[in-house]
Design a protein around this motif. Sequence first.
Motif, PDB file in Angstrom:
ATOM      1  N   ARG A   1       0.827  -1.208   0.000  1.00  0.00           N
ATOM      2  CA  ARG A   1       0.000   0.000   0.000  1.00  0.00           C
ATOM      3  C   ARG A   1       0.861   1.259   0.000  1.00  0.00           C
ATOM      4  O   ARG A   1       1.754   1.420   0.828  1.00  0.00           O
ATOM      5  N   PRO A   2       0.588   2.193  -0.923  1.00  0.00           N
ATOM      6  CA  PRO A   2       1.302   3.467  -0.897  1.00  0.00           C
ATOM      7  C   PRO A   2       0.782   4.345   0.241  1.00  0.00           C
ATOM      8  O   PRO A   2      -0.272   4.072   0.823  1.00  0.00           O
ATOM      9  N   ALA A   3       1.485   5.407   0.538  1.00  0.00           N
ATOM     10  CA  ALA A   3       1.078   6.319   1.609  1.00  0.00           C
ATOM     11  C   ALA A   3      -0.190   7.084   1.225  1.00  0.00           C
ATOM     12  O   ALA A   3      -1.016   7.401   2.083  1.00  0.00           O
ATOM     13  N   ARG A   4      -0.346   7.371  -0.052  1.00  0.00           N
ATOM     14  CA  ARG A   4      -1.543   8.094  -0.520  1.00  0.00           C
ATOM     15  C   ARG A   4      -1.760   7.812  -2.004  1.00  0.00           C
ATOM     16  O   ARG A   4      -0.874   7.329  -2.681  1.00  0.00           O
ATOM     17  N   VAL A   5      -2.940   8.136  -2.470  1.00  0.00           N
ATOM     18  CA  VAL A   5      -3.293   7.997  -3.881  1.00  0.00           C
ATOM     19  C   VAL A   5      -3.578   9.391  -4.412  1.00  0.00           C
ATOM     20  O   VAL A   5      -4.334  10.151  -3.794  1.00  0.00           O
ATOM     21  N   GLU A   6      -2.957   9.719  -5.531  1.00  0.00           N
ATOM     22  CA  GLU A   6      -3.196  11.022  -6.158  1.00  0.00           C
ATOM     23  C   GLU A   6      -3.870  10.802  -7.504  1.00  0.00           C
ATOM     24  O   GLU A   6      -3.576   9.831  -8.200  1.00  0.00           O
ATOM     25  N   PHE A   7      -4.763  11.715  -7.842  1.00  0.00           N
ATOM     26  CA  PHE A   7      -5.500  11.632  -9.096  1.00  0.00           C
ATOM     27  C   PHE A   7      -5.062  12.766 -10.007  1.00  0.00           C
ATOM     28  O   PHE A   7      -4.860  13.888  -9.541  1.00  0.00           O
ATOM     29  N   GLU A   8      -4.928  12.454 -11.295  1.00  0.00           N
ATOM     30  CA  GLU A   8      -4.512  13.464 -12.252  1.00  0.00           C
ATOM     31  C   GLU A   8      -5.698  14.392 -12.557  1.00  0.00           C
ATOM     32  O   GLU A   8      -6.738  13.940 -13.043  1.00  0.00           O
ATOM     33  N   PRO A   9      -5.555  15.691 -12.259  1.00  0.00           N
ATOM     34  CA  PRO A   9      -6.657  16.621 -12.527  1.00  0.00           C
ATOM     35  C   PRO A   9      -7.033  16.618 -14.011  1.00  0.00           C
ATOM     36  O   PRO A   9      -6.167  16.664 -14.875  1.00  0.00           O
ATOM     37  N   GLY A  10      -8.314  16.516 -14.269  1.00  0.00           N
ATOM     38  CA  GLY A  10      -8.809  16.574 -15.641  1.00  0.00           C
ATOM     39  C   GLY A  10      -8.794  15.255 -16.383  1.00  0.00           C
ATOM     40  O   GLY A  10      -9.314  15.160 -17.490  1.00  0.00           O
ATOM     41  N   ALA A  11      -8.203  14.220 -15.802  1.00  0.00           N
ATOM     42  CA  ALA A  11      -8.209  12.902 -16.444  1.00  0.00           C
ATOM     43  C   ALA A  11      -9.609  12.303 -16.320  1.00  0.00           C
ATOM     44  O   ALA A  11     -10.310  12.529 -15.338  1.00  0.00           O
ATOM     45  N   ARG A  12     -10.021  11.556 -17.332  1.00  0.00           N
ATOM     46  CA  ARG A  12     -11.367  10.976 -17.335  1.00  0.00           C
ATOM     47  C   ARG A  12     -11.286   9.506 -17.718  1.00  0.00           C
ATOM     48  O   ARG A  12     -10.739   9.169 -18.773  1.00  0.00           O
ATOM     49  N   TRP A  13     -11.814   8.648 -16.865  1.00  0.00           N
ATOM     50  CA  TRP A  13     -11.855   7.227 -17.158  1.00  0.00           C
ATOM     51  C   TRP A  13     -13.004   6.954 -18.112  1.00  0.00           C
ATOM     52  O   TRP A  13     -14.109   7.456 -17.928  1.00  0.00           O
ATOM     53  N   LEU A  14     -12.761   6.138 -19.142  1.00  0.00           N
ATOM     54  CA  LEU A  14     -13.730   5.935 -20.214  1.00  0.00           C
ATOM     55  C   LEU A  14     -14.382   4.562 -20.245  1.00  0.00           C
ATOM     56  O   LEU A  14     -15.395   4.382 -20.890  1.00  0.00           O
ATOM     57  N   GLY A  15     -13.778   3.586 -19.585  1.00  0.00           N
ATOM     58  CA  GLY A  15     -14.390   2.264 -19.609  1.00  0.00           C
ATOM     59  C   GLY A  15     -13.463   1.180 -19.126  1.00  0.00           C
ATOM     60  O   GLY A  15     -12.245   1.351 -19.065  1.00  0.00           O
ATOM     61  N   LEU A  16     -14.078   0.064 -18.794  1.00  0.00           N
ATOM     62  CA  LEU A  16     -13.369  -1.084 -18.254  1.00  0.00           C
ATOM     63  C   LEU A  16     -13.820  -2.338 -18.987  1.00  0.00           C
ATOM     64  O   LEU A  16     -15.013  -2.531 -19.222  1.00  0.00           O
ATOM     65  N   GLN A  17     -12.858  -3.162 -19.337  1.00  0.00           N
ATOM     66  CA  GLN A  17     -13.153  -4.469 -19.921  1.00  0.00           C
ATOM     67  C   GLN A  17     -12.394  -5.517 -19.111  1.00  0.00           C
ATOM     68  O   GLN A  17     -11.159  -5.474 -19.045  1.00  0.00           O
ATOM     69  N   VAL A  18     -13.128  -6.411 -18.473  1.00  0.00           N
ATOM     70  CA  VAL A  18     -12.508  -7.514 -17.750  1.00  0.00           C
ATOM     71  C   VAL A  18     -12.306  -8.632 -18.752  1.00  0.00           C
ATOM     72  O   VAL A  18     -13.265  -9.106 -19.364  1.00  0.00           O
ATOM     73  N   ARG A  19     -11.067  -9.042 -18.924  1.00  0.00           N
ATOM     74  CA  ARG A  19     -10.721 -10.070 -19.897  1.00  0.00           C
ATOM     75  C   ARG A  19     -10.797 -11.471 -19.303  1.00  0.00           C
ATOM     76  O   ARG A  19     -11.258 -12.395 -19.942  1.00  0.00           O
ATOM     77  N   GLN A  20     -10.292 -11.604 -18.079  1.00  0.00           N
ATOM     78  CA  GLN A  20     -10.230 -12.935 -17.474  1.00  0.00           C
ATOM     79  C   GLN A  20     -10.100 -12.801 -15.964  1.00  0.00           C
ATOM     80  O   GLN A  20      -9.469 -11.880 -15.465  1.00  0.00           O
ATOM     81  N   GLN A  21     -10.707 -13.732 -15.261  1.00  0.00           N
ATOM     82  CA  GLN A  21     -10.566 -13.832 -13.805  1.00  0.00           C
ATOM     83  C   GLN A  21     -10.318 -15.284 -13.501  1.00  0.00           C
ATOM     84  O   GLN A  21     -11.004 -16.152 -14.017  1.00  0.00           O
ATOM     85  N   ARG A  22      -9.284 -15.554 -12.690  1.00  0.00           N
ATOM     86  CA  ARG A  22      -9.023 -16.949 -12.341  1.00  0.00           C
ATOM     87  C   ARG A  22      -8.479 -17.062 -10.929  1.00  0.00           C
ATOM     88  O   ARG A  22      -7.708 -16.214 -10.477  1.00  0.00           O
ATOM     89  N   GLN A  23      -8.928 -18.110 -10.242  1.00  0.00           N
ATOM     90  CA  GLN A  23      -8.406 -18.439  -8.924  1.00  0.00           C
ATOM     91  C   GLN A  23      -7.027 -19.052  -9.125  1.00  0.00           C
ATOM     92  O   GLN A  23      -6.861 -19.931  -9.975  1.00  0.00           O
ATOM     93  N   THR A  24      -6.048 -18.612  -8.370  1.00  0.00           N
ATOM     94  CA  THR A  24      -4.706 -19.194  -8.440  1.00  0.00           C
ATOM     95  C   THR A  24      -4.402 -20.012  -7.188  1.00  0.00           C
ATOM     96  O   THR A  24      -3.356 -20.632  -7.104  1.00  0.00           O
ATOM     97  N   GLY A  25      -5.309 -19.995  -6.240  1.00  0.00           N
ATOM     98  CA  GLY A  25      -5.182 -20.749  -5.000  1.00  0.00           C
ATOM     99  C   GLY A  25      -6.436 -20.504  -4.189  1.00  0.00           C
ATOM    100  O   GLY A  25      -7.309 -19.729  -4.591  1.00  0.00           O
ATOM    101  N   PRO A  26      -6.554 -21.115  -3.016  1.00  0.00           N
ATOM    102  CA  PRO A  26      -7.764 -20.926  -2.211  1.00  0.00           C
ATOM    103  C   PRO A  26      -7.966 -19.480  -1.762  1.00  0.00           C
ATOM    104  O   PRO A  26      -9.106 -19.048  -1.587  1.00  0.00           O
ATOM    105  N   ASP A  27      -6.892 -18.731  -1.608  1.00  0.00           N
ATOM    106  CA  ASP A  27      -6.985 -17.338  -1.170  1.00  0.00           C
ATOM    107  C   ASP A  27      -6.197 -16.395  -2.067  1.00  0.00           C
ATOM    108  O   ASP A  27      -5.664 -15.374  -1.616  1.00  0.00           O
ATOM    109  N   SER A  28      -6.128 -16.728  -3.339  1.00  0.00           N
ATOM    110  CA  SER A  28      -5.441 -15.857  -4.296  1.00  0.00           C
ATOM    111  C   SER A  28      -6.123 -15.951  -5.658  1.00  0.00           C
ATOM    112  O   SER A  28      -6.716 -16.972  -5.996  1.00  0.00           O
ATOM    113  N   ALA A  29      -6.039 -14.859  -6.404  1.00  0.00           N
ATOM    114  CA  ALA A  29      -6.670 -14.812  -7.719  1.00  0.00           C
ATOM    115  C   ALA A  29      -5.984 -13.763  -8.574  1.00  0.00           C
ATOM    116  O   ALA A  29      -5.253 -12.902  -8.065  1.00  0.00           O
TER     117      ALA A  29
END
Length: 142
Positions: free
Chosen positions: A75-103
Motif C-alpha cells: 500500500r502506498p502512503a496516498r493515492v493522487e489523481f490526475e486533474p482533468g483525467a477521465r476514465w472511459l471504460g473497463l473491460q474484464v478479460r479474465q478472472q481466475r483463482q490461483t489458490g484458495p486465497d489468491s486470484a
Amino acid sequence: MNPAGALAVAPQAACPCGDQQAGRPRRYADCCGRYLEAGTGQTAPDAERLMRSRYSAFVLQRGDYLLATWHASRRPARVEFEPGARWLGLQVRQQRQTGPDSAEVEFIARQRQPTGRAWRLHERSRFVREQGRWYYLDGDLL
C-alpha cells in the motif's frame, strides 16, 4: 457522504465499472456502490468484484477506498489523481483463482488524459484474501 474531493454518483445511475445484468447496465447502488459507500458493511466477495469496485473508486476519486483495499505490504502512503483525467471504460478479460486465497484478474481500462490523449491500461492484477476479505496486491502491465 463522499470524502473531500471525491466525485458523486447517483445510486440509480449506471455503475462506472460497466458491469451488466441481463444485457443492461447495473445500477451503482446494486454494483460497486454497495462496497464503496460507507455504512453498507459489505466487502467484495471475489477478486473480480474487488477489481471492478477499485476501477469505480478511480473514476470517483475515492482514494480512501483504494487505500483500504490495497494489501498492507504494498500500500502506498496516498493515492493522487490526475486533474482533468477521465476514465472511459473497463473491460474484464479474465478472472481466475490461483489458490484458495489468491486470484488474478486481467483487464483493460481506458482513460482520456487532460491533454486529450487516450491511454489504455492493460494489466494482470493479483489479489489475496485475508480473514475473508480480498485485497489488491500488485499487477503486471501487459
